[in-house]
Write a protein that holds these residues in place. Structure first.
Motif, mmCIF file in Angstrom:
data_model
loop_
_atom_site.group_PDB
_atom_site.id
_atom_site.type_symbol
_atom_site.label_atom_id
_atom_site.label_comp_id
_atom_site.label_asym_id
_atom_site.label_seq_id
_atom_site.Cartn_x
_atom_site.Cartn_y
_atom_site.Cartn_z
ATOM 1 N N UNK A 114 -104.544 6.773 42.430
ATOM 2 C CA UNK A 114 -103.490 7.819 42.207
ATOM 3 C C UNK A 114 -103.592 8.882 42.890
ATOM 4 N N UNK A 115 -102.426 9.727 42.978
ATOM 5 C CA UNK A 115 -102.652 11.114 43.599
ATOM 6 C C UNK A 115 -102.438 12.014 42.617
ATOM 7 N N UNK A 116 -103.536 12.963 42.593
ATOM 8 C CA UNK A 116 -103.365 13.766 41.473
ATOM 9 C C UNK A 116 -103.165 15.430 42.100
ATOM 10 N N UNK A 117 -102.123 15.933 41.312
ATOM 11 C CA UNK A 117 -102.172 17.360 41.520
ATOM 12 C C UNK A 117 -102.506 18.387 40.503
ATOM 13 N N UNK A 118 -103.409 19.296 40.900
ATOM 14 C CA UNK A 118 -103.939 20.215 39.850
ATOM 15 C C UNK A 118 -103.038 21.511 39.862
ATOM 16 N N UNK A 119 -102.787 21.977 38.794
ATOM 17 C CA UNK A 119 -102.191 23.227 38.482
ATOM 18 C C UNK A 119 -102.857 24.287 37.732
ATOM 19 N N UNK A 120 -102.983 25.244 37.911
ATOM 20 C CA UNK A 120 -103.869 26.515 37.476
ATOM 21 C C UNK A 120 -102.945 27.459 36.580
ATOM 22 N N UNK A 121 -103.220 27.507 35.273
ATOM 23 C CA UNK A 121 -102.497 28.379 34.277
ATOM 24 C C UNK A 121 -103.211 29.575 33.756
ATOM 25 N N UNK A 122 -102.805 30.720 33.278
ATOM 26 C CA UNK A 122 -103.317 31.555 32.952
ATOM 27 C C UNK A 122 -102.670 31.974 31.503
ATOM 28 N N UNK A 123 -103.289 31.539 30.257
ATOM 29 C CA UNK A 123 -102.497 31.484 29.110
ATOM 30 C C UNK A 123 -102.813 32.776 28.151
ATOM 31 N N UNK A 124 -103.497 33.580 28.785
ATOM 32 C CA UNK A 124 -103.666 35.020 27.907
ATOM 33 C C UNK A 124 -104.868 35.142 27.462
ATOM 34 N N UNK A 125 -105.050 36.198 26.452
ATOM 35 C CA UNK A 125 -106.519 36.490 25.830
ATOM 36 C C UNK A 125 -106.590 35.480 24.731
ATOM 37 N N UNK A 126 -107.662 34.872 24.781
ATOM 38 C CA UNK A 126 -108.505 34.127 23.645
ATOM 39 C C UNK A 126 -107.175 33.259 23.130
ATOM 40 N N UNK A 127 -106.645 32.152 23.777
ATOM 41 C CA UNK A 127 -105.530 31.141 23.458
ATOM 42 C C UNK A 127 -106.198 30.224 22.801
ATOM 43 N N UNK A 128 -107.472 29.913 22.521
ATOM 44 C CA UNK A 128 -108.008 28.604 22.068
ATOM 45 C C UNK A 128 -107.434 28.287 21.023
ATOM 46 N N UNK A 129 -106.881 29.126 19.885
ATOM 47 C CA UNK A 129 -106.261 28.302 18.650
ATOM 48 C C UNK A 129 -104.875 27.690 19.094
ATOM 49 N N UNK A 130 -104.457 27.769 20.393
ATOM 50 C CA UNK A 130 -103.384 27.060 20.576
ATOM 51 C C UNK A 130 -103.465 25.457 21.062
ATOM 52 N N UNK A 131 -104.689 25.522 20.956
ATOM 53 C CA UNK A 131 -105.097 23.830 21.684
ATOM 54 C C UNK A 131 -105.733 23.054 20.352
ATOM 55 N N UNK A 132 -105.090 21.853 20.212
ATOM 56 C CA UNK A 132 -105.933 20.957 19.181
ATOM 57 C C UNK A 132 -105.469 19.741 19.738
ATOM 58 N N UNK A 133 -106.212 18.559 18.866
ATOM 59 C CA UNK A 133 -105.984 17.381 19.432
ATOM 60 C C UNK A 133 -104.754 16.850 18.776
ATOM 61 N N UNK A 134 -103.723 16.675 19.892
ATOM 62 C CA UNK A 134 -102.354 16.361 19.317
ATOM 63 C C UNK A 134 -101.890 14.639 19.146
ATOM 64 N N UNK A 135 -102.968 14.171 20.051
ATOM 65 C CA UNK A 135 -102.729 12.610 20.083
ATOM 66 C C UNK A 135 -103.883 12.090 20.214
ATOM 67 N N UNK A 136 -104.693 11.562 18.838
ATOM 68 C CA UNK A 136 -105.772 11.094 19.136
ATOM 69 C C UNK A 136 -106.330 9.732 19.561
ATOM 70 N N UNK A 137 -105.010 9.123 20.022
ATOM 71 C CA UNK A 137 -105.092 7.963 20.724
ATOM 72 C C UNK A 137 -105.404 8.128 22.301
ATOM 73 N N UNK A 138 -105.358 9.477 22.818
ATOM 74 C CA UNK A 138 -105.692 9.932 24.186
ATOM 75 C C UNK A 138 -106.767 10.808 24.029
ATOM 76 N N UNK A 139 -106.898 11.773 23.101
ATOM 77 C CA UNK A 139 -107.873 12.788 23.360
ATOM 78 C C UNK A 139 -108.946 12.790 22.062
ATOM 79 N N UNK A 140 -110.140 12.755 22.236
ATOM 80 C CA UNK A 140 -111.071 12.756 21.184
ATOM 81 C C UNK A 140 -111.471 14.224 20.725
ATOM 82 N N UNK A 141 -111.466 15.187 21.614
ATOM 83 C CA UNK A 141 -111.678 16.465 21.301
ATOM 84 C C UNK A 141 -111.226 17.640 22.568
ATOM 85 N N UNK A 142 -110.998 18.531 21.991
ATOM 86 C CA UNK A 142 -110.530 19.904 22.894
ATOM 87 C C UNK A 142 -111.684 20.919 23.197
#
Length: 142
Positions: A114-142
């Motif tokens: 496959x062709x893979x396109x990477x994009x870089x995002x800056x989401x601000x100061x300590x945004x770690x609480x905005x990420x969690x495992x939303x789909x356990x069938x695809x993601x084990x941990x963040x």
């Protein structure tokens, strides 16, 4: 001392890889390189993929992202949609610092390409609480 967001943006602009208006839906994928500022240092968001039979990237450490769908308008929208689906984080286009060159990725184990396109995002100061495992069938941990 770390590289600044302005320096990252400037470097990406010199690459001249603007957000693409098209995306290869059959063999196209995008990932989000998500940066956040934590205690005067930049951090990157990684995920550990869920273990799934038949998935060539099963159990691997990765960046949020995935394959293009018919509703995706551009390669950056693939990264944004997949990030929301996988880790619940909403990425805004104005947070996108830019894209990197699209690369061809091959899984020798399952003969997938496959062709893979990477994009870089800056989401601000300590945004770690905005990420969690939303789909356990695809993601084990963040």
């Amino acid at each position: 001392m770390f590289i600044s967001i302005a320096e990252i943006r400037s470097s990406l602009e010199q690459l001249d890889t603007r957000v693409s208006s098209n995306v290869k839906r059959e063999a196209g994928a995008s990932v989000a390189i998500i940066l956040t500022l934590v205690e005067d240092d930049l951090s990157v968001c990684f995920i550990k993929r869920a273990v799934r039979e038949g998935d060539p990237w099963s159990g691997q450490v990765a960046l949020p992202g995935g394959r293009a769908d018919q509703e995706d308008l551009c390669a950056a929208s693939v990264a944004e949609r997949e990030t929301k689906e996988e880790i619940g984080m909403v990425l805004l286009r104005e947070q996108c610092l830019g894209g990197m060159a699209t690369i061809d990725v091959t899984s020798n184990l399952h003969q997938q390409e496959l062709s893979l396109s990477p994009y870089i995002y800056f989401v601000g100061v300590d945004s770690r609480e905005n990420a969690w495992v939303a789909d356990p069938s695809e993601v084990d941990s963040v």
